[in-house]
Motif scaffolding. Structure first.
Motif, PDB file in Angstrom:
ATOM      1  N   VAL A  55       0.831  -1.205   0.000  1.00  0.00           N
ATOM      2  CA  VAL A  55       0.000   0.000   0.000  1.00  0.00           C
ATOM      3  C   VAL A  55       0.869   1.260   0.000  1.00  0.00           C
ATOM      4  CG1 VAL A  55      -1.668   1.348   1.340  1.00  0.00           C
ATOM      5  CG2 VAL A  55      -1.969  -1.126   1.092  1.00  0.00           C
ATOM      6  N   SER A  56       1.932   1.257   0.798  1.00  0.00           N
ATOM      7  CA  SER A  56       2.811   2.434   0.892  1.00  0.00           C
ATOM      8  C   SER A  56       3.520   2.706  -0.429  1.00  0.00           C
ATOM      9  CB  SER A  56       3.834   2.235   2.011  1.00  0.00           C
ATOM     10  OG  SER A  56       3.203   2.104   3.258  1.00  0.00           O
ATOM     11  N   LEU A  57       4.057   1.694  -1.056  1.00  0.00           N
ATOM     12  CA  LEU A  57       4.770   1.893  -2.316  1.00  0.00           C
ATOM     13  C   LEU A  57       3.814   2.333  -3.428  1.00  0.00           C
ATOM     14  CD1 LEU A  57       7.304  -1.096  -2.330  1.00  0.00           C
ATOM     15  CD2 LEU A  57       7.775   1.321  -1.910  1.00  0.00           C
ATOM     16  N   VAL A  58       2.622   1.716  -3.473  1.00  0.00           N
ATOM     17  CA  VAL A  58       1.634   2.118  -4.484  1.00  0.00           C
ATOM     18  C   VAL A  58       1.226   3.571  -4.265  1.00  0.00           C
ATOM     19  CG1 VAL A  58      -0.730   1.756  -5.294  1.00  0.00           C
ATOM     20  CG2 VAL A  58       0.767  -0.197  -4.927  1.00  0.00           C
ATOM     21  N   ALA A  59       0.972   3.961  -3.017  1.00  0.00           N
ATOM     22  CA  ALA A  59       0.584   5.345  -2.716  1.00  0.00           C
ATOM     23  C   ALA A  59       1.717   6.310  -3.054  1.00  0.00           C
ATOM     24  CB  ALA A  59       0.211   5.474  -1.237  1.00  0.00           C
ATOM     25  N   PHE A  60       2.937   5.908  -2.777  1.00  0.00           N
ATOM     26  CA  PHE A  60       4.104   6.758  -3.060  1.00  0.00           C
ATOM     27  C   PHE A  60       4.218   7.055  -4.551  1.00  0.00           C
ATOM     28  CE2 PHE A  60       8.579   6.617  -4.492  1.00  0.00           C
ATOM     29  CZ  PHE A  60       9.032   7.809  -3.945  1.00  0.00           C
ATOM     30  N   PHE A  61       4.152   6.009  -5.377  1.00  0.00           N
ATOM     31  CA  PHE A  61       4.297   6.213  -6.820  1.00  0.00           C
ATOM     32  C   PHE A  61       3.064   6.896  -7.422  1.00  0.00           C
ATOM     33  CE2 PHE A  61       7.548   2.893  -6.305  1.00  0.00           C
ATOM     34  CZ  PHE A  61       8.573   3.470  -7.018  1.00  0.00           C
ATOM     35  N   TRP A  62       1.884   6.567  -6.917  1.00  0.00           N
ATOM     36  CA  TRP A  62       0.674   7.226  -7.431  1.00  0.00           C
ATOM     37  C   TRP A  62       0.736   8.724  -7.170  1.00  0.00           C
ATOM     38  CZ3 TRP A  62      -2.814  10.048  -4.511  1.00  0.00           C
ATOM     39  CH2 TRP A  62      -3.917  10.548  -5.221  1.00  0.00           C
ATOM     40  N   TYR A  63       1.050   9.106  -5.937  1.00  0.00           N
ATOM     41  CA  TYR A  63       1.093  10.531  -5.589  1.00  0.00           C
ATOM     42  C   TYR A  63       2.164  11.250  -6.406  1.00  0.00           C
ATOM     43  CZ  TYR A  63       1.181  14.792  -2.801  1.00  0.00           C
ATOM     44  OH  TYR A  63       1.113  16.103  -2.409  1.00  0.00           O
ATOM     45  N   SER A  64       3.319  10.617  -6.569  1.00  0.00           N
ATOM     46  CA  SER A  64       4.420  11.245  -7.306  1.00  0.00           C
ATOM     47  C   SER A  64       4.036  11.543  -8.747  1.00  0.00           C
ATOM     48  CB  SER A  64       5.657  10.343  -7.265  1.00  0.00           C
ATOM     49  OG  SER A  64       6.093  10.150  -5.928  1.00  0.00           O
ATOM     50  N   PHE A  65       3.385  10.600  -9.405  1.00  0.00           N
ATOM     51  CA  PHE A  65       3.004  10.802 -10.803  1.00  0.00           C
ATOM     52  C   PHE A  65       1.763  11.684 -10.934  1.00  0.00           C
ATOM     53  CE2 PHE A  65       5.609   6.950 -11.260  1.00  0.00           C
ATOM     54  CZ  PHE A  65       6.405   7.330 -12.325  1.00  0.00           C
ATOM     55  N   ALA A  66       0.817  11.537 -10.018  1.00  0.00           N
ATOM     56  CA  ALA A  66      -0.423  12.320 -10.103  1.00  0.00           C
ATOM     57  C   ALA A  66      -0.163  13.807  -9.889  1.00  0.00           C
ATOM     58  CB  ALA A  66      -1.445  11.799  -9.091  1.00  0.00           C
ATOM     59  N   HIS A  67       0.805  14.142  -9.060  1.00  0.00           N
ATOM     60  CA  HIS A  67       1.076  15.544  -8.725  1.00  0.00           C
ATOM     61  C   HIS A  67       2.414  16.025  -9.279  1.00  0.00           C
ATOM     62  CE1 HIS A  67      -2.353  15.765  -5.907  1.00  0.00           C
ATOM     63  NE2 HIS A  67      -2.045  14.502  -5.630  1.00  0.00           N
ATOM     64  N   PHE A  68       2.886  15.345 -10.314  1.00  0.00           N
ATOM     65  CA  PHE A  68       4.199  15.678 -10.873  1.00  0.00           C
ATOM     66  C   PHE A  68       4.275  17.139 -11.320  1.00  0.00           C
ATOM     67  CE2 PHE A  68       7.267  15.938 -14.364  1.00  0.00           C
ATOM     68  CZ  PHE A  68       8.382  15.388 -13.753  1.00  0.00           C
ATOM     69  N   ASP A  69       3.235  17.601 -12.009  1.00  0.00           N
ATOM     70  CA  ASP A  69       3.251  18.989 -12.505  1.00  0.00           C
ATOM     71  C   ASP A  69       3.196  20.010 -11.373  1.00  0.00           C
ATOM     72  OD1 ASP A  69       3.351  18.081 -15.082  1.00  0.00           O
ATOM     73  OD2 ASP A  69       1.183  18.154 -15.388  1.00  0.00           O
ATOM     74  N   GLY A  70       2.759  19.597 -10.211  1.00  0.00           N
ATOM     75  CA  GLY A  70       2.641  20.528  -9.107  1.00  0.00           C
ATOM     76  C   GLY A  70       3.967  20.859  -8.443  1.00  0.00           C
ATOM     77  N   TYR A  71       4.943  19.965  -8.554  1.00  0.00           N
ATOM     78  CA  TYR A  71       6.223  20.234  -7.893  1.00  0.00           C
ATOM     79  C   TYR A  71       7.403  20.298  -8.874  1.00  0.00           C
ATOM     80  CZ  TYR A  71       6.574  15.082  -8.001  1.00  0.00           C
ATOM     81  OH  TYR A  71       6.605  13.764  -8.399  1.00  0.00           O
ATOM     82  N   THR A  72       7.130  20.356 -10.160  1.00  0.00           N
ATOM     83  CA  THR A  72       8.182  20.578 -11.146  1.00  0.00           C
ATOM     84  C   THR A  72       7.869  21.870 -11.905  1.00  0.00           C
ATOM     85  OG1 THR A  72       6.996  19.178 -12.734  1.00  0.00           O
ATOM     86  CG2 THR A  72       8.753  18.150 -11.447  1.00  0.00           C
ATOM     87  N   LEU A  73       8.794  22.802 -11.874  1.00  0.00           N
ATOM     88  CA  LEU A  73       8.597  24.093 -12.524  1.00  0.00           C
ATOM     89  C   LEU A  73       9.231  24.088 -13.911  1.00  0.00           C
ATOM     90  CD1 LEU A  73       9.448  26.462  -9.536  1.00  0.00           C
ATOM     91  CD2 LEU A  73       7.191  25.763 -10.340  1.00  0.00           C
ATOM     92  N   PRO A  74       8.687  24.878 -14.835  1.00  0.00           N
ATOM     93  CA  PRO A  74       9.298  24.993 -16.167  1.00  0.00           C
ATOM     94  C   PRO A  74      10.740  25.499 -16.056  1.00  0.00           C
ATOM     95  CG  PRO A  74       7.120  26.015 -16.133  1.00  0.00           C
ATOM     96  CD  PRO A  74       7.461  25.686 -14.710  1.00  0.00           C
ATOM     97  N   ILE A  75      11.578  25.056 -16.966  1.00  0.00           N
ATOM     98  CA  ILE A  75      12.988  25.461 -16.969  1.00  0.00           C
ATOM     99  C   ILE A  75      13.138  26.711 -17.821  1.00  0.00           C
ATOM    100  CG2 ILE A  75      15.341  24.758 -17.547  1.00  0.00           C
ATOM    101  CD1 ILE A  75      14.398  21.864 -17.272  1.00  0.00           C
ATOM    102  N   ALA A  76      13.855  27.709 -17.297  1.00  0.00           N
ATOM    103  CA  ALA A  76      14.021  28.969 -18.017  1.00  0.00           C
ATOM    104  C   ALA A  76      15.489  29.385 -18.112  1.00  0.00           C
ATOM    105  CB  ALA A  76      13.207  30.074 -17.348  1.00  0.00           C
ATOM    106  N   SER A  77      16.399  28.397 -18.109  1.00  0.00           N
ATOM    107  CA  SER A  77      17.821  28.705 -18.260  1.00  0.00           C
ATOM    108  C   SER A  77      18.509  27.581 -19.029  1.00  0.00           C
ATOM    109  CB  SER A  77      18.494  28.881 -16.899  1.00  0.00           C
ATOM    110  OG  SER A  77      18.502  27.666 -16.186  1.00  0.00           O
TER     111      SER A  77
END
Length: 357
Positions: free
Chosen positions: A55-77
């Motif tokens: 359950v922990s590993l599934v939740a870890f990977f699900w959250y990471s992929f589901a919210h990927f855009d929320g914690y990765t910012l566009p690159i500007a350099s």
């Protein structure tokens, strides 16, 4: 308020679990169950460990992929792509190691749970295993360190001669930028002993000709497509310059100048279009806890096309023009040149007062 409720709820749940544990022990003692015997739920606990792992590993990977855009910012350099590549390679290796170790640990807990009549096997030493878990991590870490060191050396190495040099000074709780004037495009010298509370927050050395057309700004403007060298200082305590979209982070250390060079690839206008956010703005934030006002230590950042950047610089008043009282600190033989370069009247008259008054 919601965080407080969640925190109190978590404490309450832990308290209930602890009480259940205590009651279970008391019941066992009342029934005469000895501590040296394994309870009937030993196998159940082993299964629960496996369920918890899955359950922990599934939740870890699900959250990471589901919210990927929320914690990765566009690159500007330019260097940001390489920095992100190194980050994700390191992340992949560490996550893989974490998953493998977690699976082995929980499976071993289940596989080698207590069973009547089974005895443990002991290995006093195993050179092959010791070499494996020593040499393999050492090789991986060495590759990661030297790859990262190459990138670090590049962004901290001397900048090109035509680079745009900007000084960033941090103090509780604000940032100030100092720019070279358009007439010489060179920052004047500074001396921390010259810093005062009357206006010379940079410690400008007014015996240096290059300082006469320098100007300060409470906004950080940088040009797109040209190398920028940030010279970073701190006046009081440790601060840290962080420009997340440019993947720039460097400590501001009292008594020591640090630097960081980079090339911006997207103007503020372009980033607003890319993010579909007309209110988007770049930001410089302090990421070193520096006191009670740390949370507010931010500075707006604007990336302009080169022509717009030059126009902005030309429209700024020099520091000396904003602080004409410091003319008496300029050597007498350089005073006229300083006034011309700073854009002051040739005869400031009685308006020029001594800084010491």
């Amino acid at each position: 308020m919601m965080s407080l409720i969640i925190g109190l709820g978590a404490i309450l749940v832990l308290g209930v679990l602890y009480m259940i544990f205590r009651v279970t022990n008391l019941v066992a003692i009342a029934k005469g169950v000895k501590d040296d015997k394994v309870g009937p739920n030993n196998s159940l606990h082993g299964v629960l460990f496996i369920i918890f792992m899955v359950v922990s590993l599934v939740a870890f990977f699900w959250y990471s992929f589901a919210h990927f855009d929320g914690y990765t910012l566009p690159i500007a350099s330019v260097h940001g792509k390489e920095t992100d590549h190194l980050f994700w390679v390191t992340m992949a290796i560490t996550v893989a190691a974490f998953v493998i170790i977690s699976i082995i640990m929980f499976v071993f807990i289940y596989q080698y749970r207590y069973k009547e009549g089974r005895r443990a096997k002991f290995y006093p030493d195993n050179h092959y295993l010791e070499l494996t878990w020593t040499v393999v991590p050492a090789i991986v870490l060495t590759v990661l360190i030297f790859t990262g060191l190459s990138t670090w050396n590049d962004i901290t190495s001397p900048a090109k001669k035509n680079a745009e040099v900007i000084e960033i000074v941090g103090q509780q709780f604000a940032w100030t930028a100092r720019y070279p004037g358009v007439k010489d495009n060179q920052l004047g010298k500074v001396n921390f002993k010259l810093i005062d509370n009357f206006g010379n927050e940079f410690g400008l050395d007014l015996a240096d000709k290059n300082s006469y057309d320098d100007f300060k700004s409470l906004e950080l403007h940088i040009p797109k497509g040209k190398e920028v060298l940030l010279k970073i200082r701190a006046k009081d305590v440790l601060h840290s310059v962080f420009l997340p979209h440019f993947r720039v982070k460097m400590d501001a250390v009292p008594g020591m100048q640090t630097q960081f060079k980079f090339v911006a690839t997207k103007t503020t206008k372009e980033m607003r279009l890319e993010t579909s956010n007309p209110d988007f703005n770049y930001e410089l934030a302090c990421t070193e806890i520096c006191g009670q006002g740390h949370f507010s230590m931010k500075m707006p950042v604007v990336v302009d096309e080169w022509d717009d950047y030059v126009k902005w610089k030309q429209a700024q008043e020099t520091w000396l023009k904003q602080n004409p009282k410091y003319l008496d600190k300029v050597p007498a033989d350089l005073r006229e040149a300083a006034m011309i370069k700073a854009g002051l009247e040739k005869d400031p008259g009685a308006t020029v007062a001594s800084v010491n008054e």
